[in-house]
Write a protein that holds these residues in place. Structure first.
Motif, PDB file in Angstrom:
ATOM      1  N   CYS A   1      38.633 -81.464 129.887  1.00  0.00           N
ATOM      2  CA  CYS A   1      37.307 -81.037 130.358  1.00  0.00           C
ATOM      3  C   CYS A   1      36.325 -80.856 129.186  1.00  0.00           C
ATOM      4  CB  CYS A   1      37.398 -79.736 131.160  1.00  0.00           C
ATOM      5  SG  CYS A   1      38.448 -79.837 132.617  1.00  0.00           S
ATOM      6  N   ASN A   2      36.311 -81.859 128.324  1.00  0.00           N
ATOM      7  CA  ASN A   2      35.460 -81.802 127.130  1.00  0.00           C
ATOM      8  C   ASN A   2      34.171 -82.620 127.281  1.00  0.00           C
ATOM      9  OD1 ASN A   2      36.961 -80.067 125.590  1.00  0.00           O
ATOM     10  ND2 ASN A   2      38.069 -81.680 124.483  1.00  0.00           N
ATOM     11  N   GLU A   3      33.721 -82.878 128.494  1.00  0.00           N
ATOM     12  CA  GLU A   3      32.519 -83.671 128.670  1.00  0.00           C
ATOM     13  C   GLU A   3      31.306 -83.011 128.008  1.00  0.00           C
ATOM     14  OE1 GLU A   3      34.512 -82.687 131.031  1.00  0.00           O
ATOM     15  OE2 GLU A   3      35.053 -84.336 132.399  1.00  0.00           O
TER      16      GLU A   3
ATOM     17  N   LEU B   1      29.278 -84.559 124.910  1.00  0.00           N
ATOM     18  CA  LEU B   1      27.854 -84.856 125.123  1.00  0.00           C
ATOM     19  C   LEU B   1      26.990 -84.143 124.096  1.00  0.00           C
ATOM     20  CD1 LEU B   1      25.742 -86.244 126.875  1.00  0.00           C
ATOM     21  CD2 LEU B   1      25.712 -84.207 128.340  1.00  0.00           C
ATOM     22  N   ALA B   2      27.355 -82.895 123.769  1.00  0.00           N
ATOM     23  CA  ALA B   2      26.591 -82.176 122.740  1.00  0.00           C
ATOM     24  C   ALA B   2      26.740 -82.844 121.372  1.00  0.00           C
ATOM     25  CB  ALA B   2      27.057 -80.720 122.678  1.00  0.00           C
ATOM     26  N   GLY B   3      27.938 -83.310 121.069  1.00  0.00           N
ATOM     27  CA  GLY B   3      28.130 -84.011 119.794  1.00  0.00           C
ATOM     28  C   GLY B   3      27.356 -85.314 119.730  1.00  0.00           C
TER      29      GLY B   3
ATOM     30  N   LEU C   1      34.422 -93.181 125.092  1.00  0.00           N
ATOM     31  CA  LEU C   1      34.677 -94.092 126.208  1.00  0.00           C
ATOM     32  C   LEU C   1      36.100 -94.638 126.173  1.00  0.00           C
ATOM     33  CD1 LEU C   1      31.285 -96.032 126.327  1.00  0.00           C
ATOM     34  CD2 LEU C   1      32.056 -94.158 127.801  1.00  0.00           C
ATOM     35  N   LEU C   2      36.626 -94.900 124.970  1.00  0.00           N
ATOM     36  CA  LEU C   2      37.993 -95.402 124.877  1.00  0.00           C
ATOM     37  C   LEU C   2      39.026 -94.331 125.221  1.00  0.00           C
ATOM     38  CD1 LEU C   2      37.802 -97.606 121.640  1.00  0.00           C
ATOM     39  CD2 LEU C   2      37.874 -98.373 124.018  1.00  0.00           C
ATOM     40  N   ASN C   3      38.685 -93.059 124.972  1.00  0.00           N
ATOM     41  CA  ASN C   3      39.601 -91.947 125.282  1.00  0.00           C
ATOM     42  C   ASN C   3      39.094 -91.159 126.485  1.00  0.00           C
ATOM     43  OD1 ASN C   3      41.545 -91.898 122.779  1.00  0.00           O
ATOM     44  ND2 ASN C   3      39.486 -92.182 121.966  1.00  0.00           N
TER      45      ASN C   3
END
Length: 423
Positions: free
Chosen positions: A322-324, A328-330, A312-314
């Motif tokens: 595009c690492n959503e 999310l998987a992590g 959330l901070l980054n």
């Protein structure tokens, strides 16, 4: 007194000084240091502490008196109703007062045959006979006015055993609540804990002022004050739990086993001792395992929260690359790891409850088998069986909190270790 004390006193190393203890020292030396600070220095506080110990011993005596009084009450009521039923079957034409006289004479002759003239049972039956005559006279005077005939006088059946049982219940409490003696003890102990808190806080604060400049240049004021507050509270709570919860429970077990061995049968006392001896180690083993799983669960929870906070901070960086899906998987993986640890923590909690219930059930079943077998042979009475069941319930209700006491002592010992390591 062989080494130089490293604390502010600059004298020989004191075995009792909380500042001379180190985290590497044995648990017994740390415990001795904690108990030394609780020991009062003035006569008034020592008198209060002595009164607290007297009240603790009085609670132990009352814990034994309550089931004994209940046993005698059950036996008296059972003897009266049994004798009245036997008299009614033998003399169906007699009224209630006539049946009372017949039952009392039967009980009196039975008590004289089984015990001496000074026995408690004989005295109680003799009192019942005297009260029966008084009741008969009163009933005869009320016969013309519709007076009610009683099978047995109320006061004779109520006093002394019902009176003693109610008094013991009032003094010791029941169903998880503290009685009068425990509340008075807590009131008397308040100034002792306050004096101990003052001594520990002043000693540690004086020790901090006596440290060199290097410590104060690299100081962490918030951390030190937190250690000071947590350490002083830990010492007080640990001593209170040991003095007023753990040790009294062990005394209750020893007193109950001794009484059951001398008054009933050695087998019954052995069953109680073996059950308690199995209950405590199993509780400690499972609680230790739960503590380790709890540490892992807390670490995984911190990692999960940290991962979510970093994402959330980054937010801009995550969106830019595009690492959503990756984040999310992590986060999902971290959550599942936390839930796996939480599952085992809750499972061990349920396992602890099941093991404790099983141990208590096995002890109760074994004791009941022995008591019923002895009753069938005439060596024990119904009151003895009631006494055993009452004592079992009285012993194992406080033991259900033993796991909580053990966790609290371990937690507080960690807080005290932080205080001992300030240098």
């Amino acid at each position: 007194y062989l080494l130089t004390c490293p604390c502010w006193c600059s004298g020989p190393q004191c075995y009792w000084c909380v500042l001379c203890r180190r985290p590497g020292d044995s648990r017994w030396s740390m415990a001795a240091s904690a108990f030394h600070y609780v020991w009062p220095t003035t006569g008034i506080l020592r008198a209060r502490l002595a009164a607290c110990f007297i009240l603790v011993m009085a609670e132990r005596a009352i814990n034994l008196a309550a089931p004994v009084a209940f046993k005698h009450l059950v036996e008296m009521l059972g003897d009266v109703t049994t004798a009245a039923a036997t008299a009614a079957a033998a003399h169906p034409e007699a009224g209630p007062l006539r049946l009372l006289h017949i039952a009392v004479r039967s009980l009196l002759s039975s008590a004289e045959a089984q015990s001496g003239s000074g026995s408690t049972q004989l005295q109680a039956v003799a009192g019942l006979a005297a009260a029966a005559n008084t009741t008969a006279s009163a009933a005869a005077s009320d016969a013309g006015t519709g007076g009610i005939e009683f099978l047995a006088p109320f006061w004779v059946l109520f006093y002394p055993w019902a009176f003693v049982y109610l008094g013991a219940f009032f003094l010791r409490g029941g169903s998880g609540s503290e009685g009068l003696l425990a509340n008075i003890r807590d009131i008397l102990y308040i100034p002792i804990t306050q004096a101990a808190f003052c001594r520990i806080s002043c000693d540690v604060f004086k020790h901090l002022l006596a440290l060199d400049l290097n410590f104060h240049v690299h100081r962490k004021t918030g951390q030190i004050m937190r250690i000071l507050d947590r350490g002083t509270s830990s010492i007080q709570d640990t001593v209170s739990i040991v003095l007023f919860n753990v040790i009294p429970q062990m005394i209750d077990v020893l007193v109950a086993c001794t009484y059951l061995a001398t008054r009933m049968q050695l087998w019954v006392a052995g069953i109680v001792m073996v059950t308690v001896s199995s209950y405590i180690p199993l509780t400690i083993i499972i609680t230790e395992r739960r503590g380790k799983i709890r540490k892992v669960m807390n670490a995984l929870d911190n990692e999960r929260e940290s991962r979510a906070t970093d994402v959330l901070l980054n937010y801009e960086t995550v969106k830019y690359f595009c690492n959503e899906t990756f984040e999310l998987a992590g986060y999902d993986k971290a959550t599942r790891q936390y839930q796996a640890a939480e599952y085992w923590q809750l499972a061990f909690l349920s396992l602890l409850s099941m093991v404790q219930s099983m141990v208590v059930w096995v002890g109760l079943a074994g004791g009941l088998i022995v008591c019923i077998w002895a009753c069938s042979r005439g060596s024990l009475t119904v009151g003895d069986t009631v006494l055993f069941i009452t004592m079992m319930q009285q012993l194992y209700v406080p033991l259900t909190y033993f796991g909580s006491y053990y966790r609290q002592v371990r937690h507080h010992r960690g807080g005290g270790s932080g205080l001992w390591g300030v240098n």
